[in-house]
Write an enzyme that holds these catalytic residues in place. Structure first.
Site, PDB file in Angstrom:
ATOM      1  N   ASP A  30     -58.090 -62.186  17.226  1.00  0.00           N
ATOM      2  CA  ASP A  30     -57.830 -63.543  16.431  1.00  0.00           C
ATOM      3  C   ASP A  30     -56.560 -63.348  15.522  1.00  0.00           C
ATOM      4  O   ASP A  30     -55.822 -62.219  15.260  1.00  0.00           O
ATOM      5  CB  ASP A  30     -59.053 -63.368  15.373  1.00  0.00           C
ATOM      6  CG  ASP A  30     -59.327 -64.724  14.896  1.00  0.00           C
ATOM      7  OD1 ASP A  30     -58.663 -65.806  15.489  1.00  0.00           O
ATOM      8  OD2 ASP A  30     -60.232 -65.160  13.815  1.00  0.00           O
TER       9      ASP A  30
ATOM     10  N   ARG B 206     -47.850 -72.708  18.602  1.00  0.00           N
ATOM     11  CA  ARG B 206     -49.193 -71.900  18.770  1.00  0.00           C
ATOM     12  C   ARG B 206     -48.920 -71.093  19.932  1.00  0.00           C
ATOM     13  O   ARG B 206     -49.600 -70.006  20.156  1.00  0.00           O
ATOM     14  CB  ARG B 206     -50.463 -72.777  18.810  1.00  0.00           C
ATOM     15  CG  ARG B 206     -50.877 -73.259  17.476  1.00  0.00           C
ATOM     16  CD  ARG B 206     -52.285 -74.235  17.460  1.00  0.00           C
ATOM     17  NE  ARG B 206     -53.301 -73.433  17.778  1.00  0.00           N
ATOM     18  CZ  ARG B 206     -54.041 -72.467  17.127  1.00  0.00           C
ATOM     19  NH1 ARG B 206     -53.760 -72.652  15.788  1.00  0.00           N
ATOM     20  NH2 ARG B 206     -55.115 -71.933  17.549  1.00  0.00           N
TER      21      ARG B 206
ATOM     22  N   HIS C 161     -49.918 -67.083  21.084  1.00  0.00           N
ATOM     23  CA  HIS C 161     -50.606 -66.726  22.278  1.00  0.00           C
ATOM     24  C   HIS C 161     -49.766 -65.945  23.296  1.00  0.00           C
ATOM     25  O   HIS C 161     -50.158 -64.816  23.757  1.00  0.00           O
ATOM     26  CB  HIS C 161     -51.003 -67.636  22.893  1.00  0.00           C
ATOM     27  CG  HIS C 161     -52.161 -68.745  22.243  1.00  0.00           C
ATOM     28  ND1 HIS C 161     -53.083 -68.209  21.688  1.00  0.00           N
ATOM     29  CD2 HIS C 161     -52.075 -70.119  22.318  1.00  0.00           C
ATOM     30  CE1 HIS C 161     -53.651 -69.121  21.171  1.00  0.00           C
ATOM     31  NE2 HIS C 161     -53.260 -70.426  21.247  1.00  0.00           N
TER      32      HIS C 161
ATOM     33  N   TRP D 163     -63.256 -74.308  24.475  1.00  0.00           N
ATOM     34  CA  TRP D 163     -62.924 -75.418  25.012  1.00  0.00           C
ATOM     35  C   TRP D 163     -62.939 -76.706  24.283  1.00  0.00           C
ATOM     36  O   TRP D 163     -62.209 -77.744  24.774  1.00  0.00           O
ATOM     37  CB  TRP D 163     -64.058 -75.660  26.250  1.00  0.00           C
ATOM     38  CG  TRP D 163     -63.960 -74.630  27.293  1.00  0.00           C
ATOM     39  CD1 TRP D 163     -64.898 -73.678  27.327  1.00  0.00           C
ATOM     40  CD2 TRP D 163     -63.183 -74.406  28.547  1.00  0.00           C
ATOM     41  NE1 TRP D 163     -64.634 -72.941  28.591  1.00  0.00           N
ATOM     42  CE2 TRP D 163     -63.425 -73.470  29.217  1.00  0.00           C
ATOM     43  CE3 TRP D 163     -61.954 -75.059  28.707  1.00  0.00           C
ATOM     44  CZ2 TRP D 163     -62.934 -73.058  30.331  1.00  0.00           C
ATOM     45  CZ3 TRP D 163     -61.292 -74.819  29.998  1.00  0.00           C
ATOM     46  CH2 TRP D 163     -61.727 -73.879  30.671  1.00  0.00           C
TER      47      TRP D 163
ATOM     48  N   LEU E 295     -59.940 -46.273  33.164  1.00  0.00           N
ATOM     49  CA  LEU E 295     -60.357 -47.043  32.164  1.00  0.00           C
ATOM     50  C   LEU E 295     -60.707 -48.616  32.794  1.00  0.00           C
ATOM     51  O   LEU E 295     -60.268 -49.174  33.749  1.00  0.00           O
ATOM     52  CB  LEU E 295     -59.252 -47.477  31.174  1.00  0.00           C
ATOM     53  CG  LEU E 295     -59.647 -48.145  29.848  1.00  0.00           C
ATOM     54  CD1 LEU E 295     -58.589 -47.773  28.741  1.00  0.00           C
ATOM     55  CD2 LEU E 295     -59.235 -49.748  30.196  1.00  0.00           C
TER      56      LEU E 295
ATOM     57  N   LEU F 106     -68.936 -62.386  13.814  1.00  0.00           N
ATOM     58  CA  LEU F 106     -68.836 -61.812  15.262  1.00  0.00           C
ATOM     59  C   LEU F 106     -68.545 -62.975  16.221  1.00  0.00           C
ATOM     60  O   LEU F 106     -68.154 -62.760  17.209  1.00  0.00           O
ATOM     61  CB  LEU F 106     -70.146 -61.082  15.610  1.00  0.00           C
ATOM     62  CG  LEU F 106     -70.498 -59.683  15.113  1.00  0.00           C
ATOM     63  CD1 LEU F 106     -71.842 -59.538  15.586  1.00  0.00           C
ATOM     64  CD2 LEU F 106     -69.557 -58.813  15.367  1.00  0.00           C
TER      65      LEU F 106
ATOM     66  N   GLU G 214     -70.562 -50.447  15.349  1.00  0.00           N
ATOM     67  CA  GLU G 214     -70.017 -50.153  14.345  1.00  0.00           C
ATOM     68  C   GLU G 214     -68.941 -51.316  14.120  1.00  0.00           C
ATOM     69  O   GLU G 214     -68.314 -51.791  15.283  1.00  0.00           O
ATOM     70  CB  GLU G 214     -69.051 -48.722  14.049  1.00  0.00           C
ATOM     71  CG  GLU G 214     -69.843 -47.571  13.917  1.00  0.00           C
ATOM     72  CD  GLU G 214     -70.736 -47.605  12.685  1.00  0.00           C
ATOM     73  OE1 GLU G 214     -70.384 -47.876  11.553  1.00  0.00           O
ATOM     74  OE2 GLU G 214     -72.122 -47.279  12.805  1.00  0.00           O
TER      75      GLU G 214
END
Length: 222
Positions: free
Chosen positions: A2, A15, A19, A51, A113, A177, A189
């Site tokens: 964020d 913006r 990004h 969206w 990974l 969240l 956590e």
């Protein structure tokens, strides 16, 4: 991840510049995670609610996703990274869907990974979808309702087969969240940091891991 928009606004940039910087931060986070020995890294790249953003911004995000996917795929493969997708990536149109699925297929055998990218993802929708699958099995007579437990329910989620979620890091000072991995985060956590995502680097990840390592995980036992 964020804070892209706020990062750009602080610099008087559009913006989309935020990004782009956020996409570069993904590269750094992935390298840092691999270096730290992290087994699975999940990135909330595009929520089902995103969206609602302007058509121009959504178009910019889709374009960036396609661009960085093409640019980074060879490197991901060389570094032994396996790509997985959760959410409804088919909503991004046939051309991008083809690129995404090709990348998943190409990296399927890698095991250094696992990079899980959440695209058009929402946890509530995921949970509802799992419930529908189980309900259909009950209706068809393939499943006794009494057999439904947490393990069975979890096997119907998009993260089935992945290890338990240990840590959620949210950047930019927000403390929620936002419909991300709600079932999986039951005993994870949570770490909330003020750093905007484009500024998230190896030092920020190391600090979060250090804080995590100092916590006592009791899982409700005491």
């Amino acid at each position: 991840m964020d804070g892209n928009g706020r990062w750009a606004a602080k610099r008087g940039l559009p913006r989309v510049a935020g990004h782009r910087a956020g996409a570069e931060a993904v590269r750094a986070a992935l390298k840092s995670a691999a270096k730290a020995g992290i087994e699975v890294l999940t990135l909330y790249a595009f929520s089902s609610e995103n969206w609602r953003r302007s058509e121009e911004e959504v178009s910019d995000l889709k374009g960036l996703l396609g661009y960085y996917l093409e640019r980074e795929l060879d490197e991901l493969d060389r570094q032994g990274v396996r790509l997985l997708l959760i959410g409804d990536h088919t909503a991004f149109g046939p051309q991008l869907v083809e690129r995404l699925e090709r990348a998943v297929e190409r990296t399927a055998a890698n095991d250094r990974l696992t990079l899980v990218v959440a695209l058009s993802y929402g946890a509530r929708s995921e949970i509802a979808g799992a419930a529908r699958k189980l309900a259909a099995k009950v209706k068809s007579g393939l499943l006794d309702p009494s057999a439904i437990d947490e393990e069975l329910f979890g096997s119907e989620l998009m993260t089935a087969g992945l290890p338990e979620l240990d840590l959620v890091i949210r950047t930019s000072g927000e403390k929620r969240l936002s419909n991300f991995l709600l079932w999986q985060a039951a005993y994870a956590e949570l770490i909330f940091i003020d750093t905007l995502w484009p500024d998230f680097d190896e030092a920020a990840l190391a600090a979060a891991l250090e804080e995590y390592s100092g916590r006592q995980r009791r899982f409700g036992g005491r």
